[in-house]
Enzyme design. Structure first.
Site, PDB file in Angstrom:
ATOM      1  N   SER A 327       0.814  -1.220   0.000  1.00 35.96           N
ATOM      2  CA  SER A 327       0.000   0.000   0.000  1.00 35.96           C
ATOM      3  C   SER A 327       0.844   1.266   0.000  1.00 35.96           C
ATOM      4  CB  SER A 327      -0.901   0.027   1.244  1.00 35.96           C
ATOM      5  OG  SER A 327      -1.768  -1.072   1.255  1.00 35.96           O
ATOM      6  N   HIS A 412      -7.394   0.230   6.015  1.00 35.85           N
ATOM      7  CA  HIS A 412      -6.952  -1.142   6.287  1.00 35.85           C
ATOM      8  C   HIS A 412      -7.027  -1.494   7.768  1.00 35.85           C
ATOM      9  CE1 HIS A 412      -5.974  -2.238   2.238  1.00 35.85           C
ATOM     10  NE2 HIS A 412      -5.272  -1.134   2.087  1.00 35.85           N
TER      11      HIS A 412
END
Length: 472
Positions: A327, A412
Site C-alpha cells: 500500500s 486497512h
C-alpha cells in the site's frame, strides 16, 4: 494500494455508454482513451471575456417552489416526485455555474424547512425535523428506476450530486448538512454486504475493461501490455457493483499471487516476470484498490470489504492462508512537511540523530528540510532508517485515537489489518517519490484476527508487528 477517495474531477462519474456497433472493439476504444490521456496541450480557450450564466429570479422562484414541494409532501406524493424528476433533468442539463446556483437554492430551501412546515418547540426537534425532510428529499431520487440523462437510475444521480456537493461545499453555505444526511444514507445503501462481487478477466466486456483503465488510481495502467499483465493467470481482479447500478463498478480490487510478501511495486508489476505456479501459491497481495465514484468519498462500505475478496480467493485456493497488501502512504509527505524540527527530533530520538550527525553533519532544520534529505533511491542506511522511523510513526501514532492520520491506514486498520512492514524504495515512480519518499507499507490480513484487531484499534492501540514496533 488503495485509493478510496478519488480526486475531484469535472466528470464525477462516467455516464453509461450507449450501445455501440460490434466493430468498435476494445483495441479501438483503448486507442481513443489513450489519445485523450496523452493530450497535454488542449486547444487554448477563447480570450474574449465570458459572463458566467446564473439563474434568473423567475427560475429561482420556480425551483424554490419545486423543492419545497419535494421536502414537504409525503414520499408517495406523485406531484412531488414529478417535481423532483424535473429538478434532476434541469440539473443534469445545466452548466457547472448553473449547477452551483441550483445547489445554492437547494441548500437554502433545505435549511429553512421542517417536515411539517411548522417550527418545532426545541432546537433538537428542529434539527431532527430538518434532517427527516432532507432524507425524504433524497429518497425521492433513490426510488427512481430507469436511466435519465447520464444517470443509470435515481441512486446513480445521487452519487453524482454528492460529488458536486463535495467539490463546492466550501463555496455554498448549508451544503454540509445536506451532505451529512446523504452520506449516512449511502452508508446503509452501499454496505458491502449488499454489493455484488464479480471477477474481471481478459474476456470481460470492453466497457468494463475501459473503466478499469479509467478509474485505476493507485498505479496507473501504462500500456496495453501492462493491462494484460494485471489480468494474467497469476493475478485476480474483482469489482464491486450495486444491484441497482449493474454496469457501473464502485470499487476495483487487484490481487497478485507471489511466493513471499511483496516489498516493492516494481517487481510486482514487472511484465517480464515469469508466471507464478498457482499450485504452490503462498501469498495473495492486494496491490490496488480504487474507488471509482467521487460521490462515495468517505462512505464506509462496511468493516470487512477485503474479507469478502479473501473468502472468494480461499474458495478458489483452499490452501491459501497468507494475505497482505502493498500500500502507498499518501499522506506522509504532507504530514512531514508540516512538522517543526523539535517534533521530528522527538520522533527520531537521540541515537538516530547522533548517527545522522556522524554520517551527514547538521540535522535538517524542520520537516520540509527532512523531506528533501530523504531521497527515495538512497542506499544510505541512516537515510533509510530515519525515513522508515518517520513513516512508522505517521502510520501508527499520528492522528486521533482509533483514527490514523493516513487515509489508507484508516481503511486497512478499519478492516482489521495489522501494520506489518514499512518498505524502502518500494515505489520509485514520480508519484511514489512525491507522496512518501518511495516508501510503501504491507498491511497483513489474518482472517481469524480481524475482529480482535478492530477492537484494539477502537482502544487506540492498532496491531503492529515487531519489526514496526522496533522503529517506534
Amino acid at each position: 494500494m488503495t485509493a478510496l477517495d478519488p480526486a475531484d474531477q469535472k466528470t464525477v462519474s462516467a455516464p453509461l455508454e450507449a450501445s455501440e456497433p460490434v466493430s468498435d472493439t476494445l483495441f479501438t476504444r483503448f486507442g481513443r482513451w489513450w489519445g485523450r490521456k496523452g493530450d497535454d496541450n488542449p486547444a487554448p480557450a477563447a480570450t474574449a471575456p465570458q459572463l458566467e450564466p446564473t439563474l434568473s429570479t423567475r427560475a429561482i422562484k420556480r425551483q424554490r417552489d419545486q423543492l419545497r414541494q419535494c421536502f414537504d409532501a409525503r414520499l408517495t406524493d406523485g406531484a412531488a416526485n414529478s417535481a423532483a424528476q424535473a429538478w434532476q433533468d434541469e440539473y443534469q442539463a445545466a452548466s457547472e455555474p448553473l449547477r452551483q446556483a441550483m445547489l445554492g437554492v437547494l441548500a437554502e430551501v433545505a435549511a429553512g424547512r421542517d417536515a411539517a412546515g411548522v417550527p418545532p418547540a426545541s432546537a433538537s426537534g428542529l434539527s431532527a425535523a430538518l434532517s427527516n425532510a432532507r432524507i425524504r428529499f433524497f429518497k425521492r431520487f433513490a426510488a427512481q428506476h430507469g436511466q435519465r440523462g447520464t444517470s443509470a437510475c435515481g441512486l446513480h444521480f445521487l452519487i453524482q450530486l454528492r460529488a458536486d456537493m463535495l467539490r463546492w461545499h466550501k463555496r455554498i453555505p448549508g451544503l454540509r448538512e445536506l451532505d451529512e444526511d446523504l452520506e449516512a444514507l449511502f452508508s446503509n445503501w452501499f454496505d458491502v454486504g449488499l454489493l455484488e462481487l464479480q471477477p474481471i478477466t481478459w474476456d470481460s466486456p470492453a466497457s468494463l475493461l475501459e473503466k478499469l483503465i479509467r478509474y485505476e488510481a493507485v498505479h496507473e495502467i501504462s500500456s496495453w501490455t501492462d493491462m494484460r499483465n494485471r489480468l494474467d493467470s497469476d493475478r485476480r481482479c474483482y469489482a464491486f457493483f450495486h444491484p441497482r447500478i449493474p454496469r457501473e463498478p464502485l470499487i476495483f480490487v487487484e490481487v497478485a499471487f507471489v511466493p513471499e510478501m511483496a516489498a516493492n511495486v516494481q517487481a510486482l508489476l514487472d511484465e517480464a516476470a515469469p508466471l507464478e505456479d498457482l499450485r504452490r501459491v503462498k501469498w495473495a497481495i492486494f496491490y490496488s484498490i480504487s474507488n471509482t465514484q467521487a460521490g462515495l468519498r468517505g462512505v464506509s462500505f462496511g468493516n470487512f470489504l477485503l474479507k469478502r475478496v479473501i473468502e472468494e480467493l480461499q474458495r478458489e485456493f483452499p490452501k491459501l492462508k497468507q494475505f497482505a497488501t502493498l500500500s502507498p502512504i499518501p499522506g506522509f509527505a504532507d504530514w512531514l512537511r508540516k512538522q517543526d524540527g523539535d517534533a521530528v527530533a522527538r520522533i527520531l530520538g537521540d541515537k538516530r540523530l547522533a548517527r545522522w550527525r556522524e554520517r551527514h553533519g547538521d540535522v535538517p532544520a524542520d520537516g520540509a528540510a527532512w523531506l528533501g534529505a530523504l531521497p527515495a533511491d538512497s542506499g544510505d542506511a541512516v537515510v533509510r532508517d530515519s525515513a522508515l522511523t518517520l513513516a512508522a510513526h505517521f502510520l501508527v501514532k499520528a492522528g486521533a485515537k482509533g483514527a490514523p492520520a493516513d487515509p489508507v491506514a484508516r481503511f486497512h486498520l478499519g478492516n482489521g489489518a495489522c501494520v506489518e512492514r514499512v518498505n524502502w524504495g518500494a515505489d520509485l515512480s514520480r508519484k511514489g517519490r512525491a507522496q512518501a519518499c518511495g516508501m510503501m507499507v504491507n498491511y497483513l490480513y489474518v482472517p481469524e484476527a480481524l475482529d480482535d484487531n478492530l477492537a484494539r484499534l477502537g482502544d487506540g492501540n492498532p496491531r503492529i508487528s515487531r519489526a514496526v514496533a522496533k522503529l517506534l
